[in-house]
Enzyme design. Structure first.
Site, short mmCIF file in Angstrom:
data_model
loop_
_atom_site.label_atom_id
_atom_site.label_comp_id
_atom_site.label_asym_id
_atom_site.label_seq_id
_atom_site.Cartn_x
_atom_site.Cartn_y
_atom_site.Cartn_z
NE ARG A 163 -3.76 -2.33 -0.09
CZ ARG A 163 -3.73 -3.45 -0.44
NH1 ARG A 163 -2.72 -3.70 -1.14
NH2 ARG A 163 -4.80 -4.17 -0.43
CB SER A 233 -9.42 -2.32 3.59
OG SER A 233 -9.47 -3.46 3.02
CD GLU A 329 -5.92 -0.07 1.81
OE1 GLU A 329 -5.87 -0.84 2.86
OE2 GLU A 329 -6.62 0.04 0.99
#
Ligand SMILES: Cc1cc2nc3c(=O)[nH]c(=O)nc-3n(C[C@H](O)[C@H](O)[C@H](O)COP(=O)(O)OP(=O)(O)OC[C@H]3O[C@@H](n4cnc5c(N)ncnc54)[C@H](O)[C@@H]3O)c2cc1C
Length: 346
Positions: A163, A233, A329
């Protein structure tokens, strides 16, 4: 380039947060992107580049110009062994996968149904079902907006990690991704290592079957942002020292853990949140999804503050129980641009 003033942004963020921007520009070429940016810069307006708005949380009204990237175009070339696909940053990621499947160009099917634009995919190195963007990336094209200088980065220069990429650091402010280059091998190799895909056998599986399976699994587990606002998420899976992971494994043998490197282990953030019995927990109209604890949802009229308060609560509860501090995130956008998401929920 089209431009309007005092725009409601609810339709431009998948969380469905109702906030306004002073000004919005939709750009369909690199030239119009550059002039929209320079016009806002001259007026000293804060500027926010936006793709599909599926990885952001607006915490308040945006007091500046939102530039919606709609630079389109898909150009397919081939070498003996691979397809080389140059894609405008404003193309929709899922539609690109569908288009390539129809052309019998395979390799992206595990990444089906991830919302957002192609140009955003390198930024957090999107990943799902055993593949990350870095595995299919050949290059990323970007532009330095102040000077108009074009930059062409090969995949190995993009610092891709979990990420993460160079586009969250060195090339974050004042740069826009304009196109990406993908490289997909002509000899297709299915990736069946993850979750529900392990049921297939390499011998008879097809790209279409993987594509359909991924779509079905995602639709059964994740709320559709068109119906229920969310940004996928909300937290990253934490990467923790092996000693802490072993201690948790001793107390909870069923805890999902994944090898990260010789010193660290990745733990499923959704499992940690679920252990705190938080599914369904609400603050205002912000709630933790009943099926997937990693997803925070907007039940209708949640504000950015509601979602932030809920994320703060989740982080506190997980830290109390496991001594692990979750990090978002999702990127937080305040009145003048991106703000520190970890600070917002600490
Ligand atoms: C239901 C759902 C499921 C999801 N599942 C996954 C998943 O499985 N895996 C995964 O990795 N992600 C997932 N996501 C997160 C999200 O889809 C990805 O991060 C996606 O790449 C974001 O694309 P976007 O165009 O919507 O980005 P946006 O939210 O529009 O932008 C994200 C950030 O990038 C910046 N940005 C946007 N465009 C540009 C540009 N051209 N140049 C420079 N900066 C730019 C923005 O300013 C912002 O900071 C999911 C989200 C949802 C809602």
């Amino acid at each position: 380039m089209s431009a309007c003033q005092f725009i409601q942004l609810k339709a431009f963020n998948t969380f469905g947060i109702s906030v306004c921007a002073d000004h919005i520009s939709t750009v369909a070429s690199v030239e119009s992107l550059l002039s929209a940016w320079q016009e806002a810069e001259e007026k000293e307006h804060p500027i926010l580049l936006l793709g599909g708005g599926s990885n952001i949380l607006f915490t308040e009204n945006f007091k500046g110009t939102v530039i919606l990237n709609r630079i389109l175009g898909v150009d397919i070339q081939e070498s003996d062994t691979a397809w080389h696909i140059h894609v405008g940053a404003g193309e929709n990621w899922h539609q690109l996968i569908v288009h390539l499947l129809h052309q019998q160009i395979y390799g992206l099917e595990n990444l089906a149904l991830i919302p957002g634009n192609v140009g955003s995919a390198p930024i957090q190195n999107i990943g799902a079902y055993g593949i990350e963007f870095k595995h299919v990336c050949e290059y990323v094209d970007l532009i330095e907006l102040k000077t108009g200088k074009l930059i062409h980065l090969m995949a190995n220069e993009c610092q891709f990690a979990y990420r993460d990429s160079i586009f969250k650091h060195q090339y974050k402010d004042g740069y826009a991704i304009t196109a990406v280059g993908l490289q997909l091998n002509k000899v297709w190799k299915p990736i069946l290592t993850y979750g529900g895909l392990t049921q297939f056998s390499c011998e008879d599986v097809t790209p279409e079957r993987i594509f359909n399976a991924v779509c079905e699994m995602r639709q059964s587990k994740l709320p559709d942002p068109v119906i229920t606002g969310n940004a996928g998420s909300f937290f990253k899976n934490p990467i923790v020292p092996i000693e802490l992971a072993q201690k948790i494994k001793f107390d909870y043998p069923e805890c999902p853990q994944y090898h990260h490197n010789e010193h660290n282990v990745k733990i499923a953030a959704g499992w940690l949140i679920d252990q705190c019995h938080l599914k369904g927990y609400c603050i205002g109209d912000a709630a933790i999804h009943m099926k997937q604890a990693l997803v925070l949802i907007n039940k209708g009229n949640a504000t950015g503050q509601d979602i932030t308060a809920l994320a703060t609560y989740v982080r506190k509860k997980v830290a109390e129980k496991f001594n692990i501090f979750l990090e978002p995130e999702v990127r937080f956008i305040g009145s003048e641009g991106e703000i520190d998401a970890v600070e917002c929920i600490s």
